[in-house]
Design a protein around this motif. Sequence first.
Motif, PDB file in Angstrom:
ATOM      1  N   SER A 151       0.825  -1.216   0.000  1.00 42.12           N
ATOM      2  CA  SER A 151       0.000   0.000   0.000  1.00 42.12           C
ATOM      3  C   SER A 151       0.858   1.264   0.000  1.00 42.12           C
ATOM      4  CB  SER A 151      -0.936   0.020   1.207  1.00 42.12           C
ATOM      5  OG  SER A 151      -0.217   0.299   2.404  1.00 42.12           O
ATOM      6  N   LEU A 161       1.599   2.881   2.522  1.00 45.45           N
ATOM      7  CA  LEU A 161       1.153   3.718   3.631  1.00 45.45           C
ATOM      8  C   LEU A 161       1.870   3.324   4.910  1.00 45.45           C
ATOM      9  CD1 LEU A 161      -2.659   3.511   2.857  1.00 45.45           C
ATOM     10  CD2 LEU A 161      -1.119   5.417   2.341  1.00 45.45           C
ATOM     11  N   THR A 162       1.999   4.271   5.813  1.00 45.22           N
ATOM     12  CA  THR A 162       2.607   3.955   7.103  1.00 45.22           C
ATOM     13  C   THR A 162       1.602   3.193   7.954  1.00 45.22           C
ATOM     14  OG1 THR A 162       1.837   5.989   8.162  1.00 45.22           O
ATOM     15  CG2 THR A 162       4.000   6.069   7.044  1.00 45.22           C
ATOM     16  N   ARG A 163       2.131   2.404   8.884  1.00 44.83           N
ATOM     17  CA  ARG A 163       1.235   1.701   9.804  1.00 44.83           C
ATOM     18  C   ARG A 163       0.483   2.716  10.665  1.00 44.83           C
ATOM     19  NH1 ARG A 163       5.685  -2.527  10.537  1.00 44.83           N
ATOM     20  NH2 ARG A 163       6.286  -1.168  12.225  1.00 44.83           N
ATOM     21  N   TYR A 164       1.091   3.844  10.941  1.00 46.02           N
ATOM     22  CA  TYR A 164       0.417   4.907  11.696  1.00 46.02           C
ATOM     23  C   TYR A 164      -0.841   5.360  10.955  1.00 46.02           C
ATOM     24  CZ  TYR A 164      -0.595   9.466  13.738  1.00 46.02           C
ATOM     25  OH  TYR A 164      -1.235  10.530  14.313  1.00 46.02           O
ATOM     26  N   ARG A 165      -0.702   5.644   9.673  1.00 49.12           N
ATOM     27  CA  ARG A 165      -1.862   6.097   8.883  1.00 49.12           C
ATOM     28  C   ARG A 165      -2.921   5.019   8.810  1.00 49.12           C
ATOM     29  NH1 ARG A 165      -2.750   8.037   3.087  1.00 49.12           N
ATOM     30  NH2 ARG A 165      -4.991   8.330   3.156  1.00 49.12           N
ATOM     31  N   ILE A 166      -2.496   3.762   8.567  1.00 41.63           N
ATOM     32  CA  ILE A 166      -3.455   2.651   8.505  1.00 41.63           C
ATOM     33  C   ILE A 166      -4.179   2.521   9.837  1.00 41.63           C
ATOM     34  CG2 ILE A 166      -3.685   0.143   8.274  1.00 41.63           C
ATOM     35  CD1 ILE A 166      -1.307   0.305   6.261  1.00 41.63           C
ATOM     36  N   SER A 167      -3.452   2.665  10.919  1.00 38.73           N
ATOM     37  CA  SER A 167      -4.034   2.596  12.257  1.00 38.73           C
ATOM     38  C   SER A 167      -5.113   3.669  12.440  1.00 38.73           C
ATOM     39  CB  SER A 167      -2.929   2.770  13.306  1.00 38.73           C
ATOM     40  OG  SER A 167      -3.471   2.953  14.578  1.00 38.73           O
ATOM     41  N   LYS A 168      -4.797   4.893  12.070  1.00 38.60           N
ATOM     42  CA  LYS A 168      -5.748   6.000  12.227  1.00 38.60           C
ATOM     43  C   LYS A 168      -6.983   5.811  11.352  1.00 38.60           C
ATOM     44  CE  LYS A 168      -3.497   8.112  15.296  1.00 38.60           C
ATOM     45  NZ  LYS A 168      -3.931   7.899  16.670  1.00 38.60           N
ATOM     46  N   GLU A 169      -6.797   5.325  10.133  1.00 38.06           N
ATOM     47  CA  GLU A 169      -7.915   5.161   9.192  1.00 38.06           C
ATOM     48  C   GLU A 169      -8.816   3.976   9.538  1.00 38.06           C
ATOM     49  OE1 GLU A 169      -8.774   7.131   6.610  1.00 38.06           O
ATOM     50  OE2 GLU A 169      -7.102   8.509   6.882  1.00 38.06           O
ATOM     51  N   THR A 170      -8.244   2.941  10.153  1.00 38.63           N
ATOM     52  CA  THR A 170      -9.012   1.711  10.432  1.00 38.63           C
ATOM     53  C   THR A 170      -9.529   1.624  11.854  1.00 38.63           C
ATOM     54  OG1 THR A 170      -7.029   0.472  11.047  1.00 38.63           O
ATOM     55  CG2 THR A 170      -7.714   0.373   8.723  1.00 38.63           C
ATOM     56  N   GLU A 222      -2.239   1.352  17.033  1.00 38.76           N
ATOM     57  CA  GLU A 222      -0.891   1.214  16.459  1.00 38.76           C
ATOM     58  C   GLU A 222      -0.168   0.014  17.037  1.00 38.76           C
ATOM     59  OE1 GLU A 222       2.083   4.471  15.418  1.00 38.76           O
ATOM     60  OE2 GLU A 222       0.610   5.480  16.713  1.00 38.76           O
TER      61      GLU A 222
END
Length: 102
Positions: A47, A49-58, A62
């Motif tokens: 993707s 994307l950072t895991r931080y961004r994925i965490s915030k979006e989902t 984290e």
Amino acid sequence: MTPSGSHGVITVHNEQQPIRCSMARKKSKPRRSDLLTDQMRQAIDDSGLTRYRISKETGISESTLAQFYNGHRGLSMDALNALGEFLQLKISLGRKPETKGE
């Protein structure tokens, strides 16, 4: 689950490319790349994307996402659904449905 002797393929798709996984019954442990969780980890990498961004979006914490990514824990069905939806993943079976009497 595939019946004894039949083979299936499960494919996780995102918009870029499919990731294939053989689901044939084997006595030995599946190779790491055959596991659905490893395909999910690969989709996270792909993707960009950072895991931080994925965490915030989902909504997956984290810490939980990092532990899953590093292979230290699994994810709940809700978390898997959120991750799959966010990464636009789709699972499709690579075998034909069986009919009664076969």
